[in-house]
Design a protein around this motif. Structure first.
Motif, PDB file in Angstrom:
ATOM      1  N   GLN A  77       0.750  -1.370  -0.081  1.00 17.87           N
ATOM      2  CA  GLN A  77       0.007  -0.028   0.061  1.00 17.87           C
ATOM      3  C   GLN A  77       0.862   1.325   0.090  1.00 17.87           C
ATOM      4  O   GLN A  77       1.753   1.243   0.790  1.00 17.87           O
ATOM      5  CB  GLN A  77      -0.868   0.159   1.287  1.00 17.87           C
ATOM      6  CG  GLN A  77      -1.926   0.821   1.472  1.00 17.87           C
ATOM      7  CD  GLN A  77      -3.106   0.954   0.342  1.00 17.87           C
ATOM      8  OE1 GLN A  77      -3.229   0.005  -0.382  1.00 17.87           O
ATOM      9  NE2 GLN A  77      -3.707   1.904   0.105  1.00 17.87           N
TER      10      GLN A  77
ATOM     11  N   GLU B 259      -3.499   7.305  -1.226  1.00 17.51           N
ATOM     12  CA  GLU B 259      -4.509   7.513  -1.936  1.00 17.51           C
ATOM     13  C   GLU B 259      -5.422   8.442  -1.885  1.00 17.51           C
ATOM     14  O   GLU B 259      -5.706   9.145  -2.871  1.00 17.51           O
ATOM     15  CB  GLU B 259      -5.289   5.779  -1.811  1.00 17.51           C
ATOM     16  CG  GLU B 259      -6.522   5.721  -2.970  1.00 17.51           C
ATOM     17  CD  GLU B 259      -5.985   5.694  -4.336  1.00 17.51           C
ATOM     18  OE1 GLU B 259      -6.747   5.959  -5.249  1.00 17.51           O
ATOM     19  OE2 GLU B 259      -4.713   5.145  -4.226  1.00 17.51           O
ATOM     20  N   ASN B 260      -5.985   8.869  -0.615  1.00 18.09           N
ATOM     21  CA  ASN B 260      -6.620   9.886  -0.601  1.00 18.09           C
ATOM     22  C   ASN B 260      -6.083  11.175   0.004  1.00 18.09           C
ATOM     23  O   ASN B 260      -6.448  12.002   0.542  1.00 18.09           O
ATOM     24  CB  ASN B 260      -7.812   9.361   0.617  1.00 18.09           C
ATOM     25  CG  ASN B 260      -8.986   8.423   0.027  1.00 18.09           C
ATOM     26  OD1 ASN B 260      -8.905   8.208  -1.008  1.00 18.09           O
ATOM     27  ND2 ASN B 260      -8.859   7.405   0.957  1.00 18.09           N
TER      28      ASN B 260
ATOM     29  N   ILE C  71      -1.839  12.447  -5.574  1.00 26.18           N
ATOM     30  CA  ILE C  71      -1.907  11.481  -6.841  1.00 26.18           C
ATOM     31  C   ILE C  71      -2.840  12.232  -7.845  1.00 26.18           C
ATOM     32  O   ILE C  71      -4.177  12.650  -7.332  1.00 26.18           O
ATOM     33  CB  ILE C  71      -2.609   9.973  -6.198  1.00 26.18           C
ATOM     34  CG1 ILE C  71      -1.542   9.560  -5.379  1.00 26.18           C
ATOM     35  CG2 ILE C  71      -2.645   9.280  -7.674  1.00 26.18           C
ATOM     36  CD1 ILE C  71      -2.047   7.971  -4.939  1.00 26.18           C
TER      37      ILE C  71
ATOM     38  N   LYS D 205      -5.492  12.080  -9.718  1.00 26.83           N
ATOM     39  CA  LYS D 205      -6.613  11.251 -10.050  1.00 26.83           C
ATOM     40  C   LYS D 205      -7.627  11.793 -11.076  1.00 26.83           C
ATOM     41  O   LYS D 205      -7.931  11.638 -11.892  1.00 26.83           O
ATOM     42  CB  LYS D 205      -7.090  10.390  -9.032  1.00 26.83           C
ATOM     43  CG  LYS D 205      -6.190   9.517  -8.272  1.00 26.83           C
ATOM     44  CD  LYS D 205      -7.175   8.773  -7.026  1.00 26.83           C
ATOM     45  CE  LYS D 205      -7.917   9.765  -6.170  1.00 26.83           C
ATOM     46  NZ  LYS D 205      -8.487   8.939  -5.304  1.00 26.83           N
TER      47      LYS D 205
END
Length: 259
Positions: free
Chosen positions: A126, A141-142, A146, A148
């Motif tokens: 991760q 990720e949050n 990144i 996105k």
């Protein structure tokens, strides 16, 4: 012999007369008398207020004991989780039990462990980032680091609801323009020219200056009702002129309906 009355009040009453007894009317008796008596006798509750006629004497051995009216808890039972028989651990062997001895296997644990590690899929790591000098890690990720959203298919495009709203505004404006053109064609409305609009604004401002001059010339002390009424009237008229001037200045195109 009947009673004889001798009234002494008048000489004409010297002759004795017999007393006339009033005949009483027969006593009223309801025809439902017997029925009422029967219903009262049938519906009467025996021992209604004084209790039963005979009460059983309590036994001497049946006396009130201590804690006899307290609630009693049920008997204790051994607690077990649901499914302990199927998924629970095996019970601890007794001290007298002996393990099975002499069991051997031909399995090569070194080779089997090597094969399992070679065939195993790599562990997915991760991604994290450290946000403090002590190395505290947080999921990446949050975190917003990144990119996105810029990789989305609709990135940089106008949302659908804004396009729909823009189309509705355009249709409403088009309908209004068509309505104004139709009214102008019929002669029911006329458009004010720029020169007329300028003259209207100047006239409204001149009226405001006149009212303001009158307002400045008022007395400082408004101790009477006429003075107070005149001051309030001037203030209302000045506010109304300010609203009219603001409305005319904000709208470049003005139409007037012909009555």
């Amino acid at each position: 012999m009947s009673n004889i009355i001798y009234p002494p009040e008048s000489i004409y009453n010297l002759i004795p007369r017999e007393e006339e007894k009033a005949i009483k009317a027969p006593r009223y008796m309801s025809k439902f008398r017997e029925q009422v008596k029967l219903e009262k006798r049938v519906n009467k509750s025996p021992n209604k207020t004084m209790g039963p006629a005979k009460v059983d004497v309590p036994l001497a051995t049946n006396f009130l004991q201590k804690h006899s009216k307290e609630l009693k808890l049920p008997e204790k039972k051994p607690f077990k989780y649901e499914g302990d028989e199927l998924h629970g651990k095996p019970p601890i062997p007794a001290r007298t039990e002996k393990p099975l001895m002499g069991l051997y296997t031909n399995k090569n644990f070194i080779k089997s462990n090597a094969v399992e590690n070679i065939m195993a899929l790599p562990k997915i790591v991760q991604p994290v980032y450290a946000d403090t000098k002590k190395g505290d890690k947080q999921p990446l990720e949050n975190s917003g680091l990144i990119p996105k959203f810029i990789k989305k298919k609709d990135y940089g495009q106008t949302p659908e609801y804004l396009l729909q709203r823009r189309e509705e505004v355009r249709k409403a404006q088009e309908e209004y323009d068509n309505y104004v053109k139709e009214r102008l064609r019929e002669g029911a409305m006329k458009q004010i020219s720029a020169e007329e609009r300028h003259h209207i604004i100047q006239a409204l401002k001149k009226n405001w200056d006149d009212l303001h001059h009158q307002y400045q010339s008022l007395s400082v002390v408004t101790d009477t009702a006429p003075k107070k009424y005149r001051k309030e009237r001037l203030e209302l008229e000045m506010k109304q002129l300010e609203r009219d001037i603001d409305m005319v200045e904000r709208h470049k195109t003005i139409y007037i309906a012909n009555n």
